[in-house]
Motif scaffolding. Structure first.
Motif, PDB file in Angstrom:
ATOM      1  N   ILE A  88      39.485  22.467  40.220  1.00 22.87           N
ATOM      2  CA  ILE A  88      38.223  23.148  39.896  1.00 22.87           C
ATOM      3  C   ILE A  88      37.648  23.809  41.147  1.00 22.87           C
ATOM      4  N   ASP A  89      37.703  23.088  42.271  1.00 17.43           N
ATOM      5  CA  ASP A  89      37.209  23.671  43.525  1.00 17.43           C
ATOM      6  C   ASP A  89      38.010  24.901  43.910  1.00 17.43           C
ATOM      7  N   ARG A  90      39.322  24.859  43.706  1.00 14.18           N
ATOM      8  CA  ARG A  90      40.153  26.018  44.019  1.00 14.18           C
ATOM      9  C   ARG A  90      39.825  27.184  43.087  1.00 14.18           C
ATOM     10  N   ALA A  91      39.589  26.861  41.817  1.00 12.15           N
ATOM     11  CA  ALA A  91      39.273  27.909  40.845  1.00 12.15           C
ATOM     12  C   ALA A  91      37.962  28.605  41.196  1.00 12.15           C
ATOM     13  N   ARG A  92      37.015  27.843  41.729  1.00  8.63           N
ATOM     14  CA  ARG A  92      35.726  28.440  42.091  1.00  8.63           C
ATOM     15  C   ARG A  92      35.864  29.416  43.255  1.00  8.63           C
ATOM     16  N   ARG A  93      36.944  29.305  44.005  1.00 12.06           N
ATOM     17  CA  ARG A  93      37.132  30.183  45.163  1.00 12.06           C
ATOM     18  C   ARG A  93      37.883  31.459  44.816  1.00 12.06           C
ATOM     19  N   VAL A  94      38.256  31.617  43.568  1.00 13.71           N
ATOM     20  CA  VAL A  94      38.931  32.850  43.155  1.00 13.71           C
ATOM     21  C   VAL A  94      38.013  34.042  43.447  1.00 13.71           C
ATOM     22  N   ARG A  95      38.583  35.090  43.992  1.00 13.74           N
ATOM     23  CA  ARG A  95      37.779  36.278  44.301  1.00 13.74           C
ATOM     24  C   ARG A  95      37.298  36.910  43.002  1.00 13.74           C
ATOM     25  N   ARG A  96      35.987  36.921  42.832  1.00 10.55           N
ATOM     26  CA  ARG A  96      35.403  37.294  41.541  1.00 10.55           C
ATOM     27  C   ARG A  96      35.149  38.780  41.383  1.00 10.55           C
ATOM     28  N   PHE A  97      35.202  39.525  42.479  1.00  6.45           N
ATOM     29  CA  PHE A  97      34.853  40.944  42.418  1.00  6.45           C
ATOM     30  C   PHE A  97      36.057  41.799  42.796  1.00  6.45           C
ATOM     31  N   TYR A  98      36.096  42.997  42.244  1.00  2.00           N
ATOM     32  CA  TYR A  98      37.177  43.914  42.591  1.00  2.00           C
ATOM     33  C   TYR A  98      36.660  45.343  42.524  1.00  2.00           C
ATOM     34  N   CYS A  99      37.408  46.235  43.158  1.00  2.14           N
ATOM     35  CA  CYS A  99      37.055  47.656  43.171  1.00  2.14           C
ATOM     36  C   CYS A  99      37.721  48.343  41.980  1.00  2.14           C
ATOM     37  N   ARG A 100      36.928  49.024  41.181  1.00  4.98           N
ATOM     38  CA  ARG A 100      37.474  49.720  40.014  1.00  4.98           C
ATOM     39  C   ARG A 100      38.370  50.892  40.420  1.00  4.98           C
ATOM     40  N   SER A 101      38.217  51.377  41.641  1.00  6.07           N
ATOM     41  CA  SER A 101      39.005  52.537  42.076  1.00  6.07           C
ATOM     42  C   SER A 101      40.369  52.151  42.640  1.00  6.07           C
TER      43      SER A 101
ATOM     44  N   ILE B 195      32.258  48.411  42.594  1.00  3.37           N
ATOM     45  CA  ILE B 195      32.460  46.977  42.426  1.00  3.37           C
ATOM     46  C   ILE B 195      32.387  46.592  40.953  1.00  3.37           C
ATOM     47  N   ALA B 196      33.221  45.625  40.563  1.00  4.73           N
ATOM     48  CA  ALA B 196      33.211  45.106  39.192  1.00  4.73           C
ATOM     49  C   ALA B 196      33.431  43.601  39.249  1.00  4.73           C
ATOM     50  N   PHE B 197      33.032  42.922  38.171  1.00  8.81           N
ATOM     51  CA  PHE B 197      33.164  41.470  38.067  1.00  8.81           C
ATOM     52  C   PHE B 197      34.431  41.153  37.275  1.00  8.81           C
ATOM     53  N   ARG B 198      35.211  40.220  37.771  1.00  2.78           N
ATOM     54  CA  ARG B 198      36.460  39.861  37.086  1.00  2.78           C
ATOM     55  C   ARG B 198      36.188  38.862  35.964  1.00  2.78           C
ATOM     56  N   THR B 199      35.723  39.353  34.848  1.00  3.74           N
ATOM     57  CA  THR B 199      35.489  38.463  33.703  1.00  3.74           C
ATOM     58  C   THR B 199      36.804  37.967  33.142  1.00  3.74           C
TER      59      THR B 199
END
Length: 382
Positions: free
Chosen positions: A340-353, A374-378
């Motif tokens: 769970i701790d590792r999952a919380r460290r996943v990079r949540r944002f990315y560039c749409r371009s 910037i976008a959120f990795r849902t």
């Protein structure tokens, strides 16, 4: 003759040369293609030292590969060439300024751009480079002014916000607020300007004002960027907690911030007024968790999953909330906590371009220099 010979080269090289001439920043050719182009250009220049266009293109290729010294040598060899046409000399000075800027020699870059301007290089090109140079030097007022003259309101607003941040740090509150208002007038969708206003209201301990600014901001910024307002506010709340722990009772800029409970109670009605949105529901749940309203947070997370069943963060939070209801062995609990701790460290944002992934907010992509991409990795597979 060499120039005519060069024009008969294969189409792939012509595309490389065209891309080099048009490169304005951030975009570069694949390494293997650039190396091939450099080798071809070097051969032509060796055969015909008078091929100025090729010289200029070769320098740009060297710069794109980080070989700044060689690029600078090429520009200087053109500048001192007797009888060189005024237009080519202006271009050489201009490209030399770009080389110096890339190398971090900002004062030399400014002098080179001034020389290019005096020789009649296009004003807009000079102004664009001057704006970038001012931003890199931390002269945000000049950067904003230059982008305003270029009729580029988004970067103009961004650097007005940077200017406001400097004023706040120096205690010049009235000047800072004036810069923020100017930023929003220049570009009403400037999410960084709205966020800065929200953070300042949060620092002042005024939960009602935070909610009022947030409501206006949600109507102004692009829907896909609204999450930035909440993420930025949460980041400010985390900074406030860390400052409190390390202050040992002393007064800091974070000493008067809003308490979590009144802040959450002020924010939730604003969120509920908006059209249903998976990220707004997630952030509403996050604020509820800060005040330990577990059942209400669970309800908001479940609503988020109804809207998007593969929203991994909502599932992760719900799973975390259900752990206390499970009977697990100590070993299993330890392993579960690790994952769970590792999952919380996943990079949540990315560039749409360009697809760059980051774990922190950004307004200008560090890789491709796109604004507000910037976008959120849902979806964790994004």
């Amino acid at each position: 003759m060499a120039w005519k010979w060069f024009n008969r080269k294969k189409n792939s090289f012509n595309r490389n040369l065209k891309a080099v001439r048009e490169a304005g920043g951030g975009v570069s050719l694949p390494v293997q293609d650039t190396r091939a182009a450099i080798e071809e250009l070097s051969k032509v220049v060796k055969n015909d030292p008078e091929a100025v266009e090729i010289y200029l293109a070769l320098g740009s290729l060297y710069r794109s590969q980080g070989e700044i010294e060689r690029a600078i040598q090429i520009r200087n060899s053109l500048i001192v060439r007797p009888g060189l046409d005024r237009e080519f000399k202006a271009r050489a000075w201009f490209e030399l300024g770009r080389d110096f800027r890339r190398a971090g020699f900002l004062d030399r870059a400014q002098k080179a751009f001034d020389e290019a301007r005096s020789l009649g290089h296009p004003a807009n090109c000079i102004l664009d480079e001057t704006a970038r140079l001012a931003a890199e030097r931390g002269d945000y007022e000049k950067a904003a002014e230059s982008y305003g003259q270029l009729d580029l309101p988004l970067p103009q607003a961004h650097y007005l916000v940077r200017l406001a941040s400097d004023h706040f740090a120096e205690g010049n509150t009235s000047q800072a607020n004036r810069a923020l208002r100017h930023a929003i007038r220049a570009y009403p969708g400037a999410v960084e300007a709205w966020l800065e206003q929200i953070v300042q209201a949060y620092k002042a301990g005024n939960a009602g004002k935070v909610a009022d600014i947030l409501e206006d901001a949600l109507q102004s910024v692009q829907p896909e960027l609204r999450f930035v307002l909440f993420e930025g506010l949460l980041h400010a709340a985390d900074k406030a907690e860390k400052a409190k722990q390390s202050a040992f009772g002393e007064e800091t800029e974070w000493s008067r911030v809003c308490k979590d409970e009144p802040l959450t109670k002020a924010l939730l009605p604003v969120i509920e007024k908006q059209e249903p949105d998976v990220l707004l529901l997630y952030y509403g749940a996050t604020f509820l968790l800060r005040i330990d309203d577990i059942e209400e947070a669970r309800a908001w997370l479940e609503k988020a999953l109804v809207m998007q069943s593969d929203f991994w963060l909502a599932r992760l939070e719900l799973f975390e909330l259900s752990r206390s209801d499970q009977t697990l062995t100590p070993f299993y609990k330890e392993q579960l906590t690790f994952f769970i701790d590792r999952a919380r460290r996943v990079r949540r944002f990315y560039c749409r371009s360009c697809g760059l992934k980051r774990d922190q907010l950004f307004f200008n992509c560090p890789r491709c220099r796109s604004w507000h991409s910037i976008a959120f990795r849902t979806d964790i597979s994004e």
